[in-house]
Design an enzyme around this catalytic site. Structure first.
Site, PDB file in Angstrom:
ATOM      1  N   LYS A 248      11.469  25.710 134.737  1.00  0.00           N
ATOM      2  CA  LYS A 248      10.634  25.282 133.611  1.00  0.00           C
ATOM      3  C   LYS A 248       9.611  26.363 133.349  1.00  0.00           C
ATOM      4  O   LYS A 248       9.214  27.089 134.267  1.00  0.00           O
ATOM      5  CB  LYS A 248       9.903  23.977 133.946  1.00  0.00           C
ATOM      6  CG  LYS A 248       9.465  23.207 132.727  1.00  0.00           C
ATOM      7  CD  LYS A 248      10.684  22.585 132.061  1.00  0.00           C
ATOM      8  CE  LYS A 248      10.390  21.411 131.204  1.00  0.00           C
ATOM      9  NZ  LYS A 248      11.571  20.565 131.068  1.00  0.00           N
TER      10      LYS A 248
HETATM   11  N1  GLU Z   1      13.544  20.703 127.940  1.00  0.00           N
HETATM   12  C1  GLU Z   1      14.731  19.921 128.055  1.00  0.00           C
HETATM   13  C2  GLU Z   1      14.705  19.076 129.315  1.00  0.00           C
HETATM   14  O1  GLU Z   1      13.659  18.813 129.859  1.00  0.00           O
HETATM   15  C3  GLU Z   1      15.993  20.748 127.907  1.00  0.00           C
HETATM   16  C4  GLU Z   1      16.216  21.772 128.964  1.00  0.00           C
HETATM   17  C5  GLU Z   1      17.417  22.660 128.666  1.00  0.00           C
HETATM   18  O2  GLU Z   1      18.176  22.370 127.770  1.00  0.00           O
HETATM   19  O3  GLU Z   1      17.545  23.655 129.384  1.00  0.00           O
HETATM   20  O4  GLU Z   1      15.697  18.589 129.753  1.00  0.00           O
END
Ligand code: GLU
Length: 424
Positions: free
Chosen positions: A114
């Protein structure tokens, strides 16, 4: 249990405490060594950067930025990039850990990551956001890449942000690298169906959860917190399935109509005015009152930590489907479980986004585009499989769905780790 990796009761518990407590519960079920538990409780790689921005008025602002890669056992790291003033290192660590479990649970070949920049995007012009994004990207450039770590949109970022990241990364390599991000615009190799994938998945498992409790969509009501990337289409898909969506909220307020909101008309109102407030097809409601409305299904699809020990006793929904990451605190989770509320955990409920991110990455790397129907069909299959695996595990082990989902995911990560071995 090692006290340094157990969830300690602190006065100000945050998402990382909750994530670690969930891991500790899963580990307790699985007979995991203390060393492996310690590894899973720790991010593999963390980068903190300063992001200086030349503002439109010529002054310079400096923001904190982070990228955390929690685990690589099952493949490259994967996860969104968040622009929000609430971003700090511990929040990003928690979100990265949840991504590891999410990817393992729906069996996409990634570890979790993240990123975040502590910035309020609404206070910045498009030009400023572009400069912040490009500078942040160039700072974290050494640790991202299609085989290393693949960012995607999250709160406060969108497909335009992904295009800037892709361009900045590509410029540094001297050639276009579409696989470095997902959630790109379709014209740049984004996948059909990605934009609404999280919402589609949320509605899909909400319907499975309703069926498991004998609730017919046509007789069921729902309230959705958040009318952004996840909540808006989740409300739309639920309504299309026959569910009466009685209330939705956004940062500015909430609206309610016991007879059912016209979600499409509300979406048009939000497009024109920027907020759900003032919609003529509903009454205004206190934003927080949405969480305790008398509905069958509650979909928190905004921020973490919104269902707490203070409001959990008043939640009237019999099913909570976590569209957001970490919307239910650990203490609230226990209260909801005691009250027999079925909580479909975030790592299952909102996994549709990363599932279609995976499909996008595959398509980008192969320079080939799938039909939207194919994307949606494969998304549905993976959500259904993960749902049944969680229900079965919970049944066999007598656990909540969150414990089952986390345990299944942790087990898969440990299996990959064991097969690879610990280097050196
Ligand atoms: N931000 C989204 C999540 O928390 C998508 C993450 C992604 O597609 O890599 O799942």
């Amino acid at each position: 249990m090692n006290p340094s990796i157990s969830a300690e009761a602190t006065l100000t518990r945050g998402p990382l405490d909750d994530a670690k407590a969930q891991l500790a519960q899963a580990v307790a079920q699985l007979d995991v060594s203390e060393g492996v538990h310690r590894m899973l409780a720790t991010s593999r790689r963390e980068m903190a950067v300063a992001v200086p921005l030349r503002r439109d008025d010529g002054s310079i602002a400096v923001y904190e930025g982070f990228r955390v890669q929690h685990n690589f056992s099952r493949g490259p790291a994967k996860g969104g990039l968040r622009f929000s003033t609430a971003v700090d290192l511990d929040e990003v660590r928690a979100l990265a850990m949840w991504m590891t479990w999410k990817c393992a649970l729906v069996d996409v070949p990634y570890g979790g990551a993240k990123g975040g920049v502590a910035i309020e995007p609404r206070d910045h012009s498009v030009g400023e956001l572009e400069r912040v994004t490009r500078r942040y990207t160039s700072e974290i450039l050494p640790i991202i890449g299609p085989d290393m770590d693949i960012p995607a949109p999250d709160i406060g970022t969108d497909e335009r942000t992904m295009a800037w990241i892709m361009d900045t990364y590509s410029a540094s390599k001297g050639h276009t690298v579409p696989g470095v991000v997902t959630g790109k615009p379709i014209a740049l190799g984004g996948s059909l169906g990605r934009a609404s994938a999280t919402s589609r998945g949320v509605a899909h498992v909400a319907l499975l959860a309703m069926a498991s409790r004998g609730l017919e969509p046509a007789r069921a009501s729902a309230a959705v917190q958040g009318f952004g990337k996840v909540g808006r289409d989740a409300a739309r898909f639920l309504q299309e399935a026959g569910v009466t969506v009685v209330a939705v909220s956004d940062v500015d307020g909430a609206v309610v109509n016991e007879g059912g909101l016209d979600v499409m008309r509300l979406a048009a109102h939000v497009d024109t005015t920027g907020s759900v407030r003032g919609f003529d097809g509903a009454d205004e409601l206190d934003r927080d009152a949405l969480l305790t409305l008398d509905v069958d299904v509650l979909v928190p699809a905004a921020l973490e930590g919104v269902i707490t020990e203070d409001n959990a006793p008043d939640v009237k929904a019999s099913i909570v489907v976590e569209g957001a990451n970490g919307p239910t605190t650990q203490a609230a989770d226990e209260i909801l479980t005691d009250r027999d509320v079925l909580v479909v955990p975030d790592i299952l409920a909102n996994a549709g986004g990363v599932i279609v991110s995976y499909f996008e990455w595959v398509q980008s790397n192969q320079a080939y585009q799938w039909r939207e129907s194919e994307v949606n069909e494969r998304l549905g299959e993976r959500m259904t499989n993960a749902w049944h695996a969680v229900v079965e595990h919970a049944g066999v082990h007598g656990t909540t769905y969150r414990e089952a989902a986390t345990a299944l995911a942790v087990k898969r990560v440990i299996e990959a780790h064991d097969l690879r071995g610990l280097y050196p």
